[in-house]
Design an enzyme around this catalytic site. Structure first.
Site, PDB file in Angstrom:
ATOM      1  N   TRP A   1       0.826  -1.205   0.000  1.00 52.73           N
ATOM      2  CA  TRP A   1       0.000   0.000   0.000  1.00 52.73           C
ATOM      3  C   TRP A   1       0.866   1.263   0.000  1.00 52.73           C
ATOM      4  O   TRP A   1       0.424   2.315   0.374  1.00 52.73           O
ATOM      5  CB  TRP A   1      -0.910   0.007   1.237  1.00 52.73           C
ATOM      6  CG  TRP A   1      -2.129  -0.848   1.084  1.00 52.73           C
ATOM      7  CD1 TRP A   1      -3.351  -0.447   0.620  1.00 52.73           C
ATOM      8  CD2 TRP A   1      -2.267  -2.243   1.360  1.00 52.73           C
ATOM      9  NE1 TRP A   1      -4.222  -1.508   0.595  1.00 52.73           N
ATOM     10  CE2 TRP A   1      -3.596  -2.624   1.041  1.00 52.73           C
ATOM     11  CE3 TRP A   1      -1.400  -3.226   1.828  1.00 52.73           C
ATOM     12  CZ2 TRP A   1      -4.062  -3.917   1.198  1.00 52.73           C
ATOM     13  CZ3 TRP A   1      -1.874  -4.511   1.989  1.00 52.73           C
ATOM     14  CH2 TRP A   1      -3.190  -4.846   1.667  1.00 52.73           C
TER      15      TRP A   1
ATOM     16  N   CYS B   1      -6.946  -4.505  -1.813  1.00 54.97           N
ATOM     17  CA  CYS B   1      -8.150  -5.247  -1.415  1.00 54.97           C
ATOM     18  C   CYS B   1      -8.916  -5.896  -2.565  1.00 54.97           C
ATOM     19  O   CYS B   1      -9.350  -7.039  -2.455  1.00 54.97           O
ATOM     20  CB  CYS B   1      -9.076  -4.373  -0.576  1.00 54.97           C
ATOM     21  SG  CYS B   1      -9.884  -3.049  -1.483  1.00 54.97           S
TER      22      CYS B   1
ATOM     23  N   HIS C   1     -13.666  -0.507   0.569  1.00 55.64           N
ATOM     24  CA  HIS C   1     -12.952  -1.748   0.871  1.00 55.64           C
ATOM     25  C   HIS C   1     -13.750  -2.891   0.248  1.00 55.64           C
ATOM     26  O   HIS C   1     -14.979  -2.920   0.342  1.00 55.64           O
ATOM     27  CB  HIS C   1     -12.801  -1.924   2.384  1.00 55.64           C
ATOM     28  CG  HIS C   1     -12.098  -3.201   2.753  1.00 55.64           C
ATOM     29  ND1 HIS C   1     -10.931  -3.592   2.119  1.00 55.64           N
ATOM     30  CD2 HIS C   1     -12.393  -4.178   3.635  1.00 55.64           C
ATOM     31  CE1 HIS C   1     -10.547  -4.759   2.623  1.00 55.64           C
ATOM     32  NE2 HIS C   1     -11.417  -5.145   3.537  1.00 55.64           N
TER      33      HIS C   1
ATOM     34  N   ASP D   1     -12.931 -12.283   4.142  1.00 52.82           N
ATOM     35  CA  ASP D   1     -12.046 -11.209   3.669  1.00 52.82           C
ATOM     36  C   ASP D   1     -10.613 -11.716   3.641  1.00 52.82           C
ATOM     37  O   ASP D   1     -10.078 -12.139   4.660  1.00 52.82           O
ATOM     38  CB  ASP D   1     -12.168 -10.008   4.624  1.00 52.82           C
ATOM     39  CG  ASP D   1     -11.523  -8.753   4.072  1.00 52.82           C
ATOM     40  OD1 ASP D   1     -10.751  -8.863   3.093  1.00 52.82           O
ATOM     41  OD2 ASP D   1     -11.765  -7.656   4.611  1.00 52.82           O
TER      42      ASP D   1
ATOM     43  N   ASP E   1     -18.745   5.101  14.465  1.00 49.59           N
ATOM     44  CA  ASP E   1     -18.988   6.554  14.470  1.00 49.59           C
ATOM     45  C   ASP E   1     -17.659   7.278  14.273  1.00 49.59           C
ATOM     46  O   ASP E   1     -16.616   6.784  14.689  1.00 49.59           O
ATOM     47  CB  ASP E   1     -19.572   7.002  15.822  1.00 49.59           C
ATOM     48  CG  ASP E   1     -20.981   6.460  16.038  1.00 49.59           C
ATOM     49  OD1 ASP E   1     -21.590   6.020  15.048  1.00 49.59           O
ATOM     50  OD2 ASP E   1     -21.452   6.469  17.183  1.00 49.59           O
TER      51      ASP E   1
ATOM     52  N   GLU F   1     -30.131   3.969   9.016  1.00 53.01           N
ATOM     53  CA  GLU F   1     -29.496   4.858  10.003  1.00 53.01           C
ATOM     54  C   GLU F   1     -30.567   5.590  10.800  1.00 53.01           C
ATOM     55  O   GLU F   1     -31.509   6.139  10.226  1.00 53.01           O
ATOM     56  CB  GLU F   1     -28.606   5.895   9.290  1.00 53.01           C
ATOM     57  CG  GLU F   1     -27.397   5.300   8.581  1.00 53.01           C
ATOM     58  CD  GLU F   1     -26.240   4.970   9.515  1.00 53.01           C
ATOM     59  OE1 GLU F   1     -26.387   5.147  10.738  1.00 53.01           O
ATOM     60  OE2 GLU F   1     -25.202   4.504   9.020  1.00 53.01           O
TER      61      GLU F   1
ATOM     62  N   GLU G   1     -31.927  -0.113  14.270  1.00 55.59           N
ATOM     63  CA  GLU G   1     -30.478   0.089  14.212  1.00 55.59           C
ATOM     64  C   GLU G   1     -29.923   0.279  15.620  1.00 55.59           C
ATOM     65  O   GLU G   1     -28.869  -0.251  15.970  1.00 55.59           O
ATOM     66  CB  GLU G   1     -30.160   1.317  13.346  1.00 55.59           C
ATOM     67  CG  GLU G   1     -28.668   1.458  13.076  1.00 55.59           C
ATOM     68  CD  GLU G   1     -28.145   2.887  13.131  1.00 55.59           C
ATOM     69  OE1 GLU G   1     -27.004   3.087  12.705  1.00 55.59           O
ATOM     70  OE2 GLU G   1     -28.855   3.782  13.626  1.00 55.59           O
TER      71      GLU G   1
ATOM     72  N   TYR H   1      -6.071   4.889  -1.079  1.00 57.46           N
ATOM     73  CA  TYR H   1      -7.524   4.671  -0.998  1.00 57.46           C
ATOM     74  C   TYR H   1      -7.924   4.170   0.396  1.00 57.46           C
ATOM     75  O   TYR H   1      -9.085   4.157   0.754  1.00 57.46           O
ATOM     76  CB  TYR H   1      -7.994   3.693  -2.086  1.00 57.46           C
ATOM     77  CG  TYR H   1      -7.766   2.233  -1.779  1.00 57.46           C
ATOM     78  CD1 TYR H   1      -8.784   1.452  -1.241  1.00 57.46           C
ATOM     79  CD2 TYR H   1      -6.532   1.629  -2.012  1.00 57.46           C
ATOM     80  CE1 TYR H   1      -8.567   0.110  -0.951  1.00 57.46           C
ATOM     81  CE2 TYR H   1      -6.315   0.299  -1.732  1.00 57.46           C
ATOM     82  CZ  TYR H   1      -7.334  -0.461  -1.199  1.00 57.46           C
ATOM     83  OH  TYR H   1      -7.131  -1.788  -0.903  1.00 57.46           O
TER      84      TYR H   1
END
Length: 774
Positions: free
Chosen positions: A325, A360, A419, A442, A484, A531, A536, A606
């Protein structure tokens, strides 16, 4: 005829008699105990090389290589052999027909006709057919034979690595069995059913024939090797998917789309998965050998995904791809230059060394090839504004200094523009009911899990509802889509002041390619409730209850500035041109305010990590009561071009201090420049097995020459990857490259091209073409 002495020696080579006896009818028992000690014998060549180390815990070494084999005796004697015995007096196999051509029944019915592989490939839990030719007609009353499927070097019946199959009258769904469906002259036609839970890999086939003095087997013949894959068409299989269109997309489509860029400037490029190309199936089976996954665990998609997410990256096991990266890709290929997975997997399969380099989408593209190749339904997904939270507290902390500018030394968390990871479809019998279906996996190395860089499979349903207690790695994925963003500032007296909490910035948009189309489909609601909704909040509380850390903001003072709002927009721009950033204030109060405003423009990877700050600008503004005002900041190309990174990504921070109240407003945005694309066209008739031309064109948009340019072009079923180097492309000039090829497969195909050089990366082009049948 063999003298007794030699045969005697053959029997004593297998001294341990294991009473394996296929259950024939009472009157025709196998006559004595059959020696199967050969199952644990190393091959003679290996024996000379090294004996497996003794291990006090197990009688046999671990069986974790599909590639290794044991020696199987062609004559398994029950004891001393009389002089008059001649194996030729008994039933003997002359030939075995596997019906393994792409147009024959097996590959057609099992949806494996696209694999560029000469051997038989079938899917588990579904019948397939073979024909055995004997030296004379088969007589069921007196002749006894059975099939033996073996995998690995230490085959054992209780591990599913040695499978004897008797011929019966009926096939039970999802269980091993065989029945004769046709007899003619010296031949019999068999229908064979494999277990819906059997090991996925390459099996060796033997036909065993019983004689009164021993068992005669066919010799080792690699032409009868049979690959058995997962079967999304079979209801008993753990990867069963009930929608044919989805199976065509998630298992059989060999080209996909990667969505990249950022939330305000979504970009897409095609990726060639190439799961059916030559040697790719063997390369994928090798990955499981490399990960040392016990063969008996290779029928379980959960285990396969878990070990594959580690072996796709090279961080701790010398896996497939080395990540980089830092924008320097010496001695390797820049991640943006790859057009698909095939070159990467084949290079790894032959060199056994990590392939350089990936980011990724490369890890996700190769992982998708691996899953689809083995028959596990899979898709590549992109999460825009993805949190990389260093201390997993569901909070990305951005620390501001006294001036209101971001303190780079203290700020450790980062927001990735996007991602990519994968989802694999399977049941989860290890979890409560309701958590099967799509599982997030992943292969990009970010954090360790159980001591290795891997992630998943994590149930997407569990992530949505906050049930992050269920394995594997659900808290990490939950944080990627739910954190957050908190801006805080330390006062001179040490008190921490929270200036702003942004609860909607992370996981703004989660997308994947549509079924049967190149459309972008939003799947955000599969990962999180809307949201701000009641559900949520409940999911978040559930996640916290199950141990996801969430720092309370009680110990820090949080009194946001309510009566002034600030936001900014970045003008869309093409690489090499000037553009502007417009900052807007809205004073909702009846007070007159002044604000000192800072804009910081950064060139970023990125992943949101800053390379350097290329623009600093501060100015004062007057905010009239109940008024909105806008201010422009111009960014010129000369300010950013020399330091630009390969995805042309910028990150802007704007902070403003209201002088009258001391409160700070903060906002941040990522933006991506428009990168020119390659043009692809074709010449000549597009017919399978007939020569045609593909032409790639590119015009250099920069005010400088491009040096050492590499072009790549590939198209599964049309042409293998071609590469061409150009020493220089002068400013504003156009390059033209023509390639001749002979397409192999008819149907809708895709050509994918990329251009790469130090000054310009992520330049792509693609073209869908219809190849006619000859």
């Amino acid at each position: 005829m063999m003298p007794i002495r030699e045969l005697d020696h053959q029997v004593s080579a297998h001294p341990i008699a294991v009473p394996f006896k296929p259950s024939f009818s009472e009157e025709s028992s196998l006559g004595g105990k059959l020696s199967t000690s050969w199952m644990s014998e190393p091959t003679s060549t290996d024996k000379e090389k090294k004996k497996p180390p003794l291990n006090g815990r197990r009688a046999l070494p671990s069986n974790n290589s599909n590639a290794e084999e044991n020696e199987v005796p062609e004559m398994d004697a029950f004891g001393l052999i009389p002089r008059g015995f001649n194996p030729k007096d008994y039933l003997r196999v002359v030939d075995i027909h596997m019906f393994k051509e792409p147009y024959e029944i097996n590959k057609q019915q099992h949806h494996t006709d696209k694999y560029y592989n000469p051997k038989l490939i079938v899917r588990r839990g579904q019948p397939f057919q073979i024909q055995i030719d004997f030296n004379r007609p088969y007589k069921p009353e007196t002749d006894q034979f059975w099939l033996e499927y073996l995998i690995g070097r230490y085959p054992q019946p209780n591990k599913g690595t040695y499978i004897p199959i008797l011929v019966g009258d009926v096939l039970k769904p999802g269980e091993w069995g065989a029945k004769i469906i046709h007899k003619e002259n010296n031949s019999i036609h068999l229908s064979i059913m494999s277990s819906a839970t059997c090991i996925v890999g390459k099996f060796r086939l033997y036909v065993a024939i019983w004689t009164p003095f021993g068992i005669i087997r066919t010799h080792r013949n690699s032409a009868t090797d049979t690959y058995i894959l997962f079967n999304p068409w079979c209801q008993q299989d753990a990867v069963y998917l009930d929608d044919e269109k989805e199976r065509e997309e998630y298992v059989l489509n060999d080209v996909g789309i990667v969505f990249h860029g950022d939330i305000d400037e979504i970009k897409l490029r095609s990726w060639s998965y190439g799961q059916f190309e030559e040697n790719i199936l063997d390369a994928c089976l090798f990955l499981m050998d490399k990960a040392e996954l016990e063969l008996s665990g290779r029928g379980n998609p959960i285990k396969i995904c878990r070990v594959a997410s580690a072996v796709i990256n090279s961080r701790d096991d010398n896996g497939v791809i080395a990540g980089s990266w830092d924008n320097t890709y010496t001695y390797g290929v820049a991640p943006s230059a790859w057009t698909g997975s095939v070159d990467i997997l084949l290079e790894y399969y032959s060199s056994k060394q990590p392939v350089r380099y990936g980011q990724c989408w490369v890890f996700a593209g190769v992982f998708n090839t691996f899953l689809r190749c083995l028959g596990i339904p899979a898709r590549l997904i992109t999460n825009y504004s993805s949190a990389h939270d260093n201390n997993a507290n569901l909070q990305l902390d951005f620390f501001l200094d006294d001036e209101g500018q971001v303190d780079a030394k203290l700020t450790k968390d980062s927001i990735w523009n996007y991602h990519c990871w994968n989802e694999a479809w399977m049941t989860r019998p290890d979890l409560p009911v309701g958590f099967g279906g799509w599982q997030a996996v992943d292969g990009t190395p970010q954090e360790t899990s159980d001591g290795m860089y891997r992630c998943g499979p994590a149930s997407v349903q569990a992530i949505k509802h906050g049930h992050v207690c269920f394995q594997f790695d659900a808290p990490f994925v939950f944080a990627e889509v739910n954190s957050d963003v908190v801006y805080s500032r330390r006062e001179k007296n040490g008190a921490q002041i929270i200036e702003k909490i942004d609860t909607t910035h992370i996981g703004k948009l989660i997308v994947t390619k549509g079924v049967g189309s190149d459309e972008m489909v939003e799947i955000t609601e599969e990962y999180k409730f809307q949201e701000g909704s009641e559900e949520e909040r409940l999911a978040l509380e559930t996640a916290v209850m199950y141990g996801v850390k969430k720092q309370s903001t009680q110990d820090a003072m949080y009194q946001p500035q309510k009566d002034v709002e600030m936001d900014f927009q970045v003008q869309k721009a093409v690489l090499g041109s000037d553009f502007k950033v417009t900052i807007t204030f809205r004073n909702k109060s009846r007070n007159f305010y002044t604000a000192t405003t800072y804009l910081s423009g950064n060139i970023v990877f990125y992943t949101g990590v800053t390379k350097n700050e290329f623009k600093k600008h501060s100015f004062s503004v007057k905010l009239e009561p109940l008024m909105s005002s806008a201010f422009d900041v111009i960014i010129t190309s000369s300010e950013y071009l020399s330091d630009l990174l390969d995805q042309a990504s910028f990150h802007f921070f704007v902070t403003a201090r209201i002088n009258e109240t001391g409160k700070i407003l903060a906002a941040q945005k990522a933006t991506v420049l428009e990168i020119p694309s390659l043009r692809i066209k074709t010449q000549g008739e597009m017919v399978a097995d007939k020569e045609m031309s593909v032409i790639v064109e590119f015009t250099n948009p920069l005010k400088q020459s491009l040096e050492d340019v590499t072009l790549r072009l590939e198209g599964p079923g049309v042409l293998k990857t071609m590469k061409k180097e150009f020493r220089q492309i002068p400013a504003n000039s156009t390059l033209i490259w023509e390639v001749k090829c002979i397409p192999k497969r008819p149907g809708l195909r895709k050509l994918i091209a990329s251009l790469n050089c130090d000054a310009l990366r992520h330049v792509y082009g693609e073209l869908s073409i219809q190849i006619q049948k000859p």
